[in-house]
Write a protein that holds these residues in place. Sequence first.
Motif, mmCIF file in Angstrom:
data_model
loop_
_atom_site.group_PDB
_atom_site.id
_atom_site.type_symbol
_atom_site.label_atom_id
_atom_site.label_comp_id
_atom_site.label_asym_id
_atom_site.label_seq_id
_atom_site.Cartn_x
_atom_site.Cartn_y
_atom_site.Cartn_z
ATOM 1 N N PRO A 1 -21.291 -1.479 -23.245
ATOM 2 C CA PRO A 1 -20.946 -0.229 -23.604
ATOM 3 C C PRO A 1 -19.333 -0.219 -23.686
ATOM 4 N N PRO A 2 -18.678 0.675 -24.341
ATOM 5 C CA PRO A 2 -17.026 0.566 -23.964
ATOM 6 C C PRO A 2 -16.904 0.922 -22.721
ATOM 7 N N GLY A 3 -15.766 0.211 -21.964
ATOM 8 C CA GLY A 3 -15.204 0.439 -20.777
ATOM 9 C C GLY A 3 -16.397 -0.286 -19.769
ATOM 10 N N GLU B 1 -16.426 -3.716 -19.135
ATOM 11 C CA GLU B 1 -15.974 -4.728 -18.688
ATOM 12 C C GLU B 1 -15.942 -5.144 -17.234
ATOM 13 N N ARG C 1 -11.371 -5.734 -29.692
ATOM 14 C CA ARG C 1 -12.586 -4.893 -29.719
ATOM 15 C C ARG C 1 -12.955 -4.615 -28.265
ATOM 16 N N GLY C 2 -12.269 -5.070 -27.076
ATOM 17 C CA GLY C 2 -12.717 -5.094 -25.874
ATOM 18 C C GLY C 2 -13.468 -6.029 -25.417
#
Length: 78
Positions: free
Chosen positions: A32-34, A36, A61-62
């Motif tokens: 999910p976004p965030g 990392e 894109r992250g």
Amino acid sequence: MKDARTGHHVRVIRGRGEMPVEAPDHVQLAMPPGGEDAARRFYAGLLGIPEVPKPAHLAERGGCCFVLTLSLPGHADR
């Protein structure tokens, strides 16, 4: 089983079909976004898999990239 193209022994993963695997090159996982920081804690921190820079065209894109070099018994490193 031997790969008809290379003559190398391969392992076969059975499931919906068969896919000869000589050696894993990479695995791409969605997050999910965030996500990392959690990925870094798990893959680098817990499993000890080193993080490497993502290619520039993917970095925007992250996400993050981890690389684990595997050697299968009886196979010379490429």
